[in-house]
Write an enzyme that holds these catalytic residues in place. Structure first.
Site, short mmCIF file in Angstrom:
data_model
loop_
_atom_site.label_atom_id
_atom_site.label_comp_id
_atom_site.label_asym_id
_atom_site.label_seq_id
_atom_site.Cartn_x
_atom_site.Cartn_y
_atom_site.Cartn_z
N GLN A 185 42.24 -37.40 -24.27
CA GLN A 185 42.42 -37.85 -25.68
C GLN A 185 40.89 -38.56 -25.87
O GLN A 185 40.90 -38.97 -26.89
CB GLN A 185 43.29 -39.32 -25.68
N HIS A 199 42.09 -34.93 -29.07
CA HIS A 199 41.78 -35.77 -30.40
C HIS A 199 40.36 -35.52 -30.86
O HIS A 199 39.59 -36.30 -31.30
CB HIS A 199 41.61 -37.38 -29.83
P1 OAD Z 1 43.46 -47.57 -24.77
O1 OAD Z 1 42.07 -48.46 -24.66
O2 OAD Z 1 44.54 -47.83 -25.38
O3 OAD Z 1 43.98 -47.60 -23.21
C1 OAD Z 1 43.09 -47.45 -22.06
C2 OAD Z 1 43.88 -47.95 -20.59
O4 OAD Z 1 42.91 -47.53 -19.73
C3 OAD Z 1 44.43 -49.32 -20.46
O5 OAD Z 1 45.82 -49.12 -20.18
C4 OAD Z 1 43.54 -49.94 -19.36
O6 OAD Z 1 44.29 -50.82 -18.48
C5 OAD Z 1 43.12 -48.72 -18.78
N1 OAD Z 1 41.96 -48.94 -18.00
C6 OAD Z 1 40.76 -49.50 -18.32
N2 OAD Z 1 39.96 -49.63 -17.42
C7 OAD Z 1 40.39 -48.65 -16.35
C8 OAD Z 1 39.95 -48.28 -15.13
N3 OAD Z 1 38.76 -48.55 -14.81
N4 OAD Z 1 40.42 -47.22 -14.58
C9 OAD Z 1 41.83 -46.82 -14.93
N5 OAD Z 1 42.37 -47.28 -16.21
C10 OAD Z 1 41.70 -48.20 -16.82
O7 OAD Z 1 42.66 -46.24 -24.64
P2 OAD Z 1 43.62 -44.93 -24.75
O8 OAD Z 1 45.16 -45.03 -24.27
O9 OAD Z 1 43.00 -43.74 -24.55
O10 OAD Z 1 42.72 -42.33 -30.58
O11 OAD Z 1 44.04 -44.79 -26.36
C11 OAD Z 1 44.62 -43.65 -27.00
C12 OAD Z 1 43.87 -43.23 -28.43
O12 OAD Z 1 43.94 -44.62 -29.23
C13 OAD Z 1 42.50 -43.05 -28.20
O13 OAD Z 1 42.49 -41.43 -28.16
C14 OAD Z 1 42.12 -43.24 -29.87
C15 OAD Z 1 42.69 -44.50 -29.76
O14 OAD Z 1 43.03 -45.08 -31.08
C16 OAD Z 1 41.99 -42.09 -31.68
O15 OAD Z 1 41.13 -42.52 -32.00
C17 OAD Z 1 42.74 -40.91 -32.59
#
Ligand code: OAD
Length: 237
Positions: A91, A109
């Site tokens: 993503q 994305h």
């Molecule tokens: P999020 O910011 O929603 O979630 C990131 C996740 O990574 C969280 O559950 C954190 O706990 C975890 N995390 C943080 N640091 C970490 C680490 N060092 N190791 C492992 N995990 C860690 O980001 P996404 O799920 O990628 O879309 O968000 C999905 C989509 O929402 C993105 O692609 C973007 C956004 O809006 C668009 O822009 C269309």
């Protein structure tokens, strides 16, 4: 964890966090610093293109300073050494999987380093600012119209290559989700799709996510620790 022949991996912002790239939903994350409706929707772009182009220019520029971390490197190793089918669906709009050397990567994305022309609809590699300079936005390298936008999927738009992703999920015997909060569909639904179709499912995330309960197994920790350990299990087994 071994004996699998067909693996689909979904990655999210958490895998790039240890490279210094902000996640979206954490405290101080990108969606606290910026209004989603302003910078990540077609309506926001129509209202204020300069604001939106500037936001992605800033993120593209910041990417220059970032390097792949141990988790990207481990997935690149898996990609190189795993003899079975593998697809890394990300993503993320950064290019850290590729810079680590992974080849079997799909950016559902879109990508920061790509431009989409709203006139000719062609996608072109892009590594420069996209906002107006001296009152003019840069031209599309294909049709020369000054109508480029970031080649990223905004809210309300269809992610890329969904057919290919669902085909891979249908054939997978293992689905692994890394560093994603499970808040954004359709990606958040992949675990259920894969599970319904018979795959084992594993989550590697800093904390339990919104969808943790859907996985057969959920491991909590930093991607830089969890991913290399899991890759060793797969390749060593
Ligand atoms: P999020 O910011 O929603 O979630 C990131 C996740 O990574 C969280 O559950 C954190 O706990 C975890 N995390 C943080 N640091 C970490 C680490 N060092 N190791 C492992 N995990 C860690 O980001 P996404 O799920 O990628 O879309 O968000 C999905 C989509 O929402 C993105 O692609 C973007 C956004 O809006 C668009 O822009 C269309």
């Amino acid at each position: 964890m071994s004996g699998f022949n067909n693996i689909v991996i979904l990655t999210g912002a958490g895998i790039s966090a240890e490279s210094g790239i902000d996640t979206f939903r954490s405290a101080g994350g990108l969606w606290e610093q910026h209004n989603v409706e302003d910078v990540a929707t077609p309506e926001g772009f129509a209202r204020d293109p300069d604001l939106v182009l500037g936001f992605y220019d800033m993120r593209r520029e910041a990417l220059r300073e970032r390097e792949p971390n141990a988790a990207h490197n481990a997935l690149a190793l898996l990609d190189a050494e795993f003899a079975g089918e593998l697809l890394i669906v990300t993503q993320n709009v950064d290019d850290l999987h590729e810079r680590a050397g992974a080849k079997r990567v799909l950016h559902m994305h879109g990508e920061l380093k790509s431009a989409l022309c709203t006139s000719c609809e062609m996608r072109s590699p892009w590594d420069a600012p996209m906002s107006a300079k001296d009152g003019q936005r840069p031209p599309c390298p294909v049709c020369w119209a000054r109508t480029l936008r970031p080649d990223v999927v905004w809210f309300g738009e269809m992610p890329y290559q969904m057919e290919r992703i669902y085909r891979a999920l249908r054939e997978a015997d293992l689905f692994v989700s890394i560093g994603t909060s499970g808040a954004v569909y359709p990606a958040a639904g992949f675990v259920r799709d894969a599970r319904d179709l018979g795959a084992q499912t594993l989550e590697l995330n800093l904390e339990r996510s919104e969808g943790s309960h859907w996985f057969h197994e959920s491991r909590q920790g930093r991607a830089g620790d969890l991913v290399p350990a899991w890759v060793e299990e797969v390749l060593g087994g």
